[in-house]
Structure formats: C-alpha cells, structure tokens
Design an enzyme around this catalytic site. Structure first.
Site, PDB file in Angstrom:
ATOM      1  N   GLU A   1     -12.246   3.508  -1.629  1.00 34.66           N
ATOM      2  CA  GLU A   1     -11.695   4.587  -2.453  1.00 34.66           C
ATOM      3  C   GLU A   1     -11.424   4.143  -3.886  1.00 34.66           C
ATOM      4  O   GLU A   1     -11.606   4.927  -4.821  1.00 34.66           O
ATOM      5  CB  GLU A   1     -10.377   5.095  -1.842  1.00 34.66           C
ATOM      6  N   VAL A   2     -10.931   2.936  -4.041  1.00 35.30           N
ATOM      7  CA  VAL A   2     -10.538   2.466  -5.379  1.00 35.30           C
ATOM      8  C   VAL A   2     -11.537   1.402  -5.840  1.00 35.30           C
ATOM      9  O   VAL A   2     -11.684   0.367  -5.170  1.00 35.30           O
ATOM     10  CB  VAL A   2      -9.111   1.894  -5.363  1.00 35.30           C
TER      11      VAL A   2
ATOM     12  N   HIS B   1     -10.225  -5.171  -3.755  1.00 34.01           N
ATOM     13  CA  HIS B   1      -8.913  -5.390  -3.148  1.00 34.01           C
ATOM     14  C   HIS B   1      -9.076  -5.787  -1.697  1.00 34.01           C
ATOM     15  O   HIS B   1      -9.990  -5.328  -1.010  1.00 34.01           O
ATOM     16  CB  HIS B   1      -8.014  -4.150  -3.257  1.00 34.01           C
TER      17      HIS B   1
ATOM     18  N   ASN C   1     -13.066  -3.234   1.822  1.00 41.24           N
ATOM     19  CA  ASN C   1     -14.106  -2.220   1.879  1.00 41.24           C
ATOM     20  C   ASN C   1     -14.978  -2.305   0.634  1.00 41.24           C
ATOM     21  O   ASN C   1     -14.466  -2.342  -0.488  1.00 41.24           O
ATOM     22  CB  ASN C   1     -13.474  -0.823   1.953  1.00 41.24           C
TER      23      ASN C   1
ATOM     24  N   ASP D   1       0.848  -1.192   0.000  1.00 39.46           N
ATOM     25  CA  ASP D   1       0.000   0.000   0.000  1.00 39.46           C
ATOM     26  C   ASP D   1       0.885   1.244   0.000  1.00 39.46           C
ATOM     27  O   ASP D   1       1.889   1.317   0.713  1.00 39.46           O
ATOM     28  CB  ASP D   1      -0.930   0.000   1.222  1.00 39.46           C
ATOM     29  N   ILE D   2       0.505   2.240  -0.787  1.00 41.32           N
ATOM     30  CA  ILE D   2       1.305   3.453  -0.928  1.00 41.32           C
ATOM     31  C   ILE D   2       1.270   4.291   0.349  1.00 41.32           C
ATOM     32  O   ILE D   2       2.163   5.126   0.579  1.00 41.32           O
ATOM     33  CB  ILE D   2       0.796   4.267  -2.155  1.00 41.32           C
TER      34      ILE D   2
ATOM     35  N   HIS E   1      -7.006  -5.731   1.893  1.00 42.72           N
ATOM     36  CA  HIS E   1      -5.868  -5.210   2.649  1.00 42.72           C
ATOM     37  C   HIS E   1      -5.375  -6.306   3.587  1.00 42.72           C
ATOM     38  O   HIS E   1      -6.191  -6.944   4.269  1.00 42.72           O
ATOM     39  CB  HIS E   1      -6.284  -4.034   3.534  1.00 42.72           C
TER      40      HIS E   1
HETATM   41  P1  AMP Z   1      -9.891   1.442   0.053  1.00 45.40           P
HETATM   42  O1  AMP Z   1     -10.286   2.598   0.922  1.00 45.40           O
HETATM   43  O2  AMP Z   1     -10.190   0.110   0.670  1.00 45.40           O
HETATM   44  O3  AMP Z   1     -10.424   1.585  -1.361  1.00 45.40           O
HETATM   45  O4  AMP Z   1      -8.302   1.497  -0.012  1.00 45.40           O
HETATM   46  C1  AMP Z   1      -7.565   1.962  -1.107  1.00 45.40           C
HETATM   47  C2  AMP Z   1      -6.103   1.845  -0.734  1.00 45.40           C
HETATM   48  O5  AMP Z   1      -5.329   1.983  -1.918  1.00 45.40           O
HETATM   49  C3  AMP Z   1      -5.600   2.910   0.248  1.00 45.40           C
HETATM   50  O6  AMP Z   1      -5.071   2.258   1.415  1.00 45.40           O
HETATM   51  C4  AMP Z   1      -4.516   3.641  -0.550  1.00 45.40           C
HETATM   52  O7  AMP Z   1      -3.425   4.035   0.253  1.00 45.40           O
HETATM   53  C5  AMP Z   1      -4.128   2.608  -1.588  1.00 45.40           C
HETATM   54  N1  AMP Z   1      -3.573   3.127  -2.839  1.00 45.40           N
HETATM   55  C6  AMP Z   1      -4.083   4.097  -3.634  1.00 45.40           C
HETATM   56  N2  AMP Z   1      -3.304   4.278  -4.717  1.00 45.40           N
HETATM   57  C7  AMP Z   1      -2.285   3.382  -4.607  1.00 45.40           C
HETATM   58  C8  AMP Z   1      -1.151   3.076  -5.410  1.00 45.40           C
HETATM   59  N3  AMP Z   1      -0.913   3.721  -6.573  1.00 45.40           N
HETATM   60  N4  AMP Z   1      -0.313   2.104  -4.998  1.00 45.40           N
HETATM   61  C9  AMP Z   1      -0.538   1.459  -3.833  1.00 45.40           C
HETATM   62  N5  AMP Z   1      -1.594   1.698  -3.029  1.00 45.40           N
HETATM   63  C10 AMP Z   1      -2.452   2.656  -3.416  1.00 45.40           C
END
Ligand code: AMP
Length: 122
Positions: free
Chosen positions: A99-100, A104, A91, A33-34, A106
């Site tokens: 967010e994405v 995914h 999530n 994770d970034i 974690h």
């Molecule tokens: P979520 O809130 O479950 O969608 O988590 C999205 C996660 O993606 C967050 O913990 C971010 O820090 C992570 N994230 C977003 N962009 C990147 C990236 N380019 N590389 C690695 N992790 C990322």
C-alpha cells in the site's frame, strides 16, 4: 517505479505527520502500525528513498542494508518479541498488496501468528 516523495512514510520521515515512534537511528525509523494486526505490530523503514524491498535490495549501499536489518532485529528484541517469536514481512508490488511505496518491514508478535500465508477466497 520511481520514488514518490509524497507517500505517507516520506512525510513521517520529514516530520510532516506524526507517528508513534519506538526507535530511530542513522539508518532506520520504527513506529507502531496505525492499524495493528497483532498485539505488537511495528513498521521499520529505511531513512533512504527506496520504493520497496526490490529497490532497496538492488540499490541501497552495504551500510544502509546492514544498518537497516540490524535495526529490524533490535526493534523486535526491544519490543520483547524475540523469546516467544515474531514474524517479519515486507510486501513488494501489486500481488503482495503493497500500500505504501516506501520500503517497510512489518514486525508482528504478541500472539500465535498462525500459518504463514492465508489464501484469498476464489
Ligand atoms: P503494506 O500493505 O505492506 O504497504 O502496509 C502498509 C501499512 O502501513 C499498513 O499496515 C497500514 O496500517 C500502515 N500505515 C499506513 N499509514 C500509516 C501511518 N500514518 N502510521 C502508521 N502506519 C500506517
């Protein structure tokens, strides 16, 4: 919700933006994770275009589901997280602050992770 192929994890899967990869196989890609929330914070994503856990659990094939969750366990073991413990979390949707919009998981480990859910202040 339809799949947006411009999301950041779709771009990582296509190799359009870099990631700190820790594992890849036919079913899954795992990378750090970034913005890590624990000493070990790894994301595992399926190779297929699934928006979230809701989409994946309803629409992925048996082979995709099995391959993906085998990969999640393997990534945690390979990171050394199994003996002391880890948390895995996914999530889905707005209430969970996803967010994405590419499914995914974690994996958090490397410290005492505390209680399961922190309530928002209100
Ligand atoms: P979520 O809130 O479950 O969608 O988590 C999205 C996660 O993606 C967050 O913990 C971010 O820090 C992570 N994230 C977003 N962009 C990147 C990236 N380019 N590389 C690695 N992790 C990322």
């Amino acid at each position: 919700m339809s799949y947006d192929d411009q999301n950041v994890f779709a771009k990582i899967l296509r190799g359009e933006i870099p990631c700190d990869k820790v594992h890849e196989d036919d079913w899954a890609l795992a990378f750090k994770d970034i913005s890590p929330q624990a000493p070990i914070h790894i994301l595992v994503i399926p190779k297929g275009p699934y928006v979230s856990m809701d989409d994946f659990s309803a629409n992925a094939s048996e082979a995709e589901v099995a391959g993906f969750f085998r990969a999640v366990g393997r990534v945690a073991r390979d990171a050394g997280a199994a003996p002391d413990g880890y948390r895995f979390l996914a999530n889905h949707g707005d209430d969970a602050h996803q967010e994405v919009p590419h499914f995914h998981v974690h994996i958090f480990a490397g410290r005492d992770l505390g209680g399961m859910i922190r309530r928002p202040k209100n």
